[in-house]
Design a protein around this motif. Structure first.
Motif, PDB file in Angstrom:
ATOM      1  N   ASN A 127      50.563 -21.206   5.249  1.00 18.67           N
ATOM      2  CA  ASN A 127      49.408 -22.109   5.366  1.00 18.67           C
ATOM      3  C   ASN A 127      48.158 -21.473   4.788  1.00 18.67           C
ATOM      4  OD1 ASN A 127      50.783 -24.202   6.748  1.00 18.67           O
ATOM      5  ND2 ASN A 127      50.692 -22.992   8.631  1.00 18.67           N
ATOM      6  N   ASP A 128      48.291 -20.257   4.287  1.00 17.64           N
ATOM      7  CA  ASP A 128      47.172 -19.516   3.721  1.00 17.64           C
ATOM      8  C   ASP A 128      46.935 -19.998   2.293  1.00 17.64           C
ATOM      9  OD1 ASP A 128      45.421 -17.678   2.601  1.00 17.64           O
ATOM     10  OD2 ASP A 128      46.250 -15.979   3.691  1.00 17.64           O
ATOM     11  N   VAL A 129      45.955 -20.900   2.119  1.00 14.36           N
ATOM     12  CA  VAL A 129      45.684 -21.487   0.810  1.00 14.36           C
ATOM     13  C   VAL A 129      45.325 -20.405  -0.201  1.00 14.36           C
ATOM     14  CG1 VAL A 129      44.199 -23.063  -0.475  1.00 14.36           C
ATOM     15  CG2 VAL A 129      44.958 -23.663   1.835  1.00 14.36           C
ATOM     16  N   GLY A 130      44.556 -19.419   0.244  1.00 12.38           N
ATOM     17  CA  GLY A 130      44.158 -18.334  -0.645  1.00 12.38           C
ATOM     18  C   GLY A 130      45.349 -17.541  -1.142  1.00 12.38           C
ATOM     19  N   LEU A 131      46.304 -17.281  -0.255  1.00  9.70           N
ATOM     20  CA  LEU A 131      47.500 -16.532  -0.642  1.00  9.70           C
ATOM     21  C   LEU A 131      48.332 -17.323  -1.641  1.00  9.70           C
ATOM     22  CD1 LEU A 131      49.531 -14.215  -0.409  1.00  9.70           C
ATOM     23  CD2 LEU A 131      50.458 -15.339   1.617  1.00  9.70           C
ATOM     24  N   ILE A 132      48.504 -18.603  -1.381  1.00 12.56           N
ATOM     25  CA  ILE A 132      49.270 -19.444  -2.294  1.00 12.56           C
ATOM     26  C   ILE A 132      48.621 -19.452  -3.671  1.00 12.56           C
ATOM     27  CG2 ILE A 132      50.019 -21.806  -2.770  1.00 12.56           C
ATOM     28  CD1 ILE A 132      50.260 -22.199   0.262  1.00 12.56           C
ATOM     29  N   TYR A 133      47.300 -19.568  -3.687  1.00 14.60           N
ATOM     30  CA  TYR A 133      46.567 -19.555  -4.958  1.00 14.60           C
ATOM     31  C   TYR A 133      46.797 -18.249  -5.702  1.00 14.60           C
ATOM     32  CZ  TYR A 133      42.608 -19.315  -8.173  1.00 14.60           C
ATOM     33  OH  TYR A 133      41.823 -19.160  -9.279  1.00 14.60           O
ATOM     34  N   GLY A 151      38.410 -10.491   9.270  1.00 17.57           N
ATOM     35  CA  GLY A 151      37.328 -11.411   8.938  1.00 17.57           C
ATOM     36  C   GLY A 151      37.004 -12.389  10.042  1.00 17.57           C
ATOM     37  N   LYS A 152      37.988 -12.654  10.914  1.00 20.52           N
ATOM     38  CA  LYS A 152      37.787 -13.588  12.014  1.00 20.52           C
ATOM     39  C   LYS A 152      37.824 -12.887  13.375  1.00 20.52           C
ATOM     40  CE  LYS A 152      39.797 -17.443   9.431  1.00 20.52           C
ATOM     41  NZ  LYS A 152      40.864 -18.473   9.388  1.00 20.52           N
ATOM     42  N   GLY A 153      37.984 -11.571  13.367  1.00 22.16           N
ATOM     43  CA  GLY A 153      38.074 -10.821  14.611  1.00 22.16           C
ATOM     44  C   GLY A 153      36.727 -10.363  15.121  1.00 22.16           C
ATOM     45  N   THR A 154      36.736  -9.820  16.325  1.00 16.87           N
ATOM     46  CA  THR A 154      35.528  -9.266  16.935  1.00 16.87           C
ATOM     47  C   THR A 154      35.771  -7.806  17.274  1.00 16.87           C
ATOM     48  OG1 THR A 154      34.897 -11.405  17.899  1.00 16.87           O
ATOM     49  CG2 THR A 154      33.890  -9.432  18.846  1.00 16.87           C
ATOM     50  N   LEU A 155      34.879  -6.946  16.780  1.00 14.65           N
ATOM     51  CA  LEU A 155      34.994  -5.514  17.007  1.00 14.65           C
ATOM     52  C   LEU A 155      33.776  -4.993  17.753  1.00 14.65           C
ATOM     53  CD1 LEU A 155      36.155  -4.144  13.509  1.00 14.65           C
ATOM     54  CD2 LEU A 155      37.580  -4.638  15.484  1.00 14.65           C
ATOM     55  N   ASN A 156      33.993  -4.019  18.636  1.00 18.88           N
ATOM     56  CA  ASN A 156      32.864  -3.287  19.203  1.00 18.88           C
ATOM     57  C   ASN A 156      32.786  -1.933  18.501  1.00 18.88           C
ATOM     58  OD1 ASN A 156      34.871  -1.689  20.351  1.00 18.88           O
ATOM     59  ND2 ASN A 156      34.769  -2.739  22.334  1.00 18.88           N
ATOM     60  N   TYR A 177      33.380  -3.779   4.685  1.00 17.45           N
ATOM     61  CA  TYR A 177      33.918  -4.814   5.573  1.00 17.45           C
ATOM     62  C   TYR A 177      33.221  -4.777   6.930  1.00 17.45           C
ATOM     63  CZ  TYR A 177      37.771  -4.705   2.154  1.00 17.45           C
ATOM     64  OH  TYR A 177      38.525  -4.729   1.011  1.00 17.45           O
ATOM     65  N   LEU A 178      33.003  -3.590   7.453  1.00 12.31           N
ATOM     66  CA  LEU A 178      32.343  -3.480   8.760  1.00 12.31           C
ATOM     67  C   LEU A 178      30.910  -4.005   8.689  1.00 12.31           C
ATOM     68  CD1 LEU A 178      33.661   0.015   9.943  1.00 12.31           C
ATOM     69  CD2 LEU A 178      34.377  -2.245  10.740  1.00 12.31           C
ATOM     70  N   PHE A 179      30.246  -3.786   7.570  1.00 14.28           N
ATOM     71  CA  PHE A 179      28.879  -4.303   7.427  1.00 14.28           C
ATOM     72  C   PHE A 179      28.884  -5.831   7.366  1.00 14.28           C
ATOM     73  CE2 PHE A 179      25.112  -5.305   4.679  1.00 14.28           C
ATOM     74  CZ  PHE A 179      24.153  -5.024   5.650  1.00 14.28           C
ATOM     75  N   GLN A 180      29.914  -6.417   6.727  1.00 12.66           N
ATOM     76  CA  GLN A 180      30.009  -7.880   6.702  1.00 12.66           C
ATOM     77  C   GLN A 180      30.167  -8.421   8.121  1.00 12.66           C
ATOM     78  OE1 GLN A 180      29.199  -9.061   3.704  1.00 12.66           O
ATOM     79  NE2 GLN A 180      29.276  -6.870   3.224  1.00 12.66           N
ATOM     80  N   LEU A 181      30.933  -7.728   8.940  1.00 12.90           N
ATOM     81  CA  LEU A 181      31.088  -8.132  10.341  1.00 12.90           C
ATOM     82  C   LEU A 181      29.777  -7.990  11.098  1.00 12.90           C
ATOM     83  CD1 LEU A 181      34.527  -6.555  11.349  1.00 12.90           C
ATOM     84  CD2 LEU A 181      34.027  -8.974  11.001  1.00 12.90           C
ATOM     85  N   GLN A 182      29.058  -6.905  10.828  1.00 12.25           N
ATOM     86  CA  GLN A 182      27.798  -6.650  11.538  1.00 12.25           C
ATOM     87  C   GLN A 182      26.806  -7.786  11.333  1.00 12.25           C
ATOM     88  OE1 GLN A 182      26.572  -3.433  13.487  1.00 12.25           O
ATOM     89  NE2 GLN A 182      25.866  -5.434  14.145  1.00 12.25           N
ATOM     90  N   LYS A 183      26.846  -8.436  10.181  1.00  7.18           N
ATOM     91  CA  LYS A 183      25.888  -9.496   9.867  1.00  7.18           C
ATOM     92  C   LYS A 183      26.218 -10.824  10.541  1.00  7.18           C
ATOM     93  CE  LYS A 183      26.305  -8.893   5.349  1.00  7.18           C
ATOM     94  NZ  LYS A 183      26.074  -9.093   3.894  1.00  7.18           N
ATOM     95  N   LEU A 184      27.424 -10.960  11.114  1.00  3.69           N
ATOM     96  CA  LEU A 184      27.815 -12.216  11.744  1.00  3.69           C
ATOM     97  C   LEU A 184      27.180 -12.363  13.129  1.00  3.69           C
ATOM     98  CD1 LEU A 184      31.628 -12.222  10.840  1.00  3.69           C
ATOM     99  CD2 LEU A 184      29.757 -13.370   9.631  1.00  3.69           C
ATOM    100  N   LYS A 185      26.993 -13.592  13.547  1.00  6.44           N
ATOM    101  CA  LYS A 185      26.343 -13.874  14.833  1.00  6.44           C
ATOM    102  C   LYS A 185      27.066 -13.204  15.991  1.00  6.44           C
ATOM    103  CE  LYS A 185      24.391 -18.376  13.526  1.00  6.44           C
ATOM    104  NZ  LYS A 185      24.414 -19.843  13.812  1.00  6.44           N
ATOM    105  N   GLY A 196      34.738  -9.691  -3.713  1.00 11.09           N
ATOM    106  CA  GLY A 196      35.375 -10.998  -3.758  1.00 11.09           C
ATOM    107  C   GLY A 196      35.936 -11.457  -2.425  1.00 11.09           C
ATOM    108  N   PHE A 197      36.038 -10.546  -1.451  1.00  4.14           N
ATOM    109  CA  PHE A 197      36.559 -10.907  -0.130  1.00  4.14           C
ATOM    110  C   PHE A 197      35.443 -11.209   0.873  1.00  4.14           C
ATOM    111  CE2 PHE A 197      39.949  -8.359  -2.043  1.00  4.14           C
ATOM    112  CZ  PHE A 197      41.021  -9.197  -1.865  1.00  4.14           C
ATOM    113  N   LYS A 198      34.214 -11.206   0.416  1.00 10.94           N
ATOM    114  CA  LYS A 198      33.065 -11.394   1.302  1.00 10.94           C
ATOM    115  C   LYS A 198      33.139 -12.728   2.066  1.00 10.94           C
ATOM    116  CE  LYS A 198      28.031 -10.773   1.126  1.00 10.94           C
ATOM    117  NZ  LYS A 198      26.914 -10.425   0.215  1.00 10.94           N
ATOM    118  N   HIS A 199      33.667 -13.752   1.408  1.00  7.08           N
ATOM    119  CA  HIS A 199      33.713 -15.078   2.014  1.00  7.08           C
ATOM    120  C   HIS A 199      34.694 -15.146   3.191  1.00  7.08           C
ATOM    121  CE1 HIS A 199      37.236 -15.085  -0.615  1.00  7.08           C
ATOM    122  NE2 HIS A 199      37.729 -16.035   0.149  1.00  7.08           N
ATOM    123  N   GLU A 200      35.535 -14.132   3.357  1.00  2.77           N
ATOM    124  CA  GLU A 200      36.511 -14.162   4.446  1.00  2.77           C
ATOM    125  C   GLU A 200      35.912 -13.788   5.801  1.00  2.77           C
ATOM    126  OE1 GLU A 200      40.140 -12.128   3.676  1.00  2.77           O
ATOM    127  OE2 GLU A 200      40.356 -12.927   1.633  1.00  2.77           O
TER     128      GLU A 200
END
Length: 308
Positions: free
Chosen positions: A143-149, A187-192, A266-274, A301-305
């Motif tokens: 079901n991963d559209v990105g992977l199929i692409y 990209g969808k997880g929560t880390l401390n 990647y960790l910095f991208q997570l830090q910027k999320l609400k 290119g993975f920033k959008h994840e």
């Protein structure tokens, strides 16, 4: 004398594994005894070279990664020694087995990635049942559209199912039995802060063994529902010295440095999320600060994840 590969009809990825497994993976258990007891529950992921299933054995839940069987990638002019070098370093099942074997040798099982309980094969009857149940040879099951692409764009896998040419090989489907992780990609997880430190530690420990992950992108970092992070999918890993192809140690070290830079990005991208605003997982002030310079276009290119 080193005979041409085509003169040995028994030469295949499977036969090369049998020939070298005790030498290159002495700490990885052979669990073929469990194959008949596997209850397949669900197909949870697929990629260019494998399928991941959720399975049950003796009331215990595991993840079983089963690898596809490609046509041999060598020609009549290739020597057997060269073929064996390539297969033992680049075959996805063997590459991942070697990583888990090394982790077992240094007592890092479950500390870097999920614990691996050993390797096994499935019967042709089990293989056919999975093919029928999940329609593997007739379409993309993910079901991963990105992977199929990516699969279509890269033109890397024109075939589906377990075998590229079912009529040309009798090799069994090989697999690795792993701890099951109930969670999501980073990209969808929560880390401390502690979980972020664990990820840095896992990558550092892997690199300390002279192993580069080789495919260090967000899809290969998972976070369980209870917040524990895991590096996954070592099927593209490079182990120094790199048997089968030439790579100077300086370049290999640079490869590992790039993976550390990617993790900080990647960790910095997570830090910027609400969901992470009250948590401190990165001290970086910008993408470039996190990466340590100009960000690789491929990593960027993975920033959008990374989404709330």
């Amino acid at each position: 004398m080193d005979a041409p590969a085509h003169e040995n009809e028994a030469l295949s990825h499977w036969h090369i594994w049998l020939k070298y497994k005790d030498k290159i993976c002495p700490f990885l258990p052979d669990r073929r005894d469990l194959a008949s007891q596997i209850e397949f529950l669900d197909l949870i992921a697929d990629s260019m070279h494998s399928y991941m299933f959720k399975v049950r054995i003796h009331e215990q839940i595991y993840a079983l990664k089963l690898y596809t069987i490609p046509d041999p990638g060598w020609t009549s002019s290739d020597k057997m020694s060269r073929v064996e070098d390539i297969v033992t370093s680049k075959d996805p099942f063997i590459a991942e087995s070697r990583v888990y074997d090394c982790l077992a040798e240094y007592e890092l099982e479950g500390q870097v990635g999920p614990k691996c309980h050993g390797w096994l094969t499935i019967s042709r009857e089990q293989e056919q049942a999975l093919d029928d149940r999940f329609n593997l040879t007739n379409g993309y099951t993910s079901n991963d559209v990105g992977l199929i692409y990516e699969l279509k764009k890269m033109d890397r896998r024109q075939w589906l199912g377990f075998r590229q040419s079912p009529e040309n090989t009798s090799d069994p489907v090989r697999g690795l039995l792993l701890d099951y992780i109930d969670g999501a990609g980073i990209g969808k997880g929560t880390l401390n802060a502690s979980a972020a430190a664990s990820l840095r530690s896992q990558l550092d420990r892997l690199h300390s063994l002279d192993i580069a992950h080789g495919d260090f992108y967000p899809r290969n970092i998972m976070v369980s529902k209870d917040g524990n992070p895991y590096l996954i999918d070592f099927s593209s890993a490079k182990l120094w010295p790199c048997r089968g192809f030439q790579m100077k140690k300086r370049r290999f070290d640079g490869y590992m440095r790039d993976e550390r830079c990617a993790l900080e990005y990647y960790l910095f991208q997570l830090q910027k999320l609400k969901r992470h605003r009250e948590l401190e997982i990165s001290h970086a002030k910008s993408d470039e600060d996190a990466y340590g310079g100009e960000v690789s276009w491929f990593v960027e290119g993975f920033k959008h994840e990374f989404v709330d």
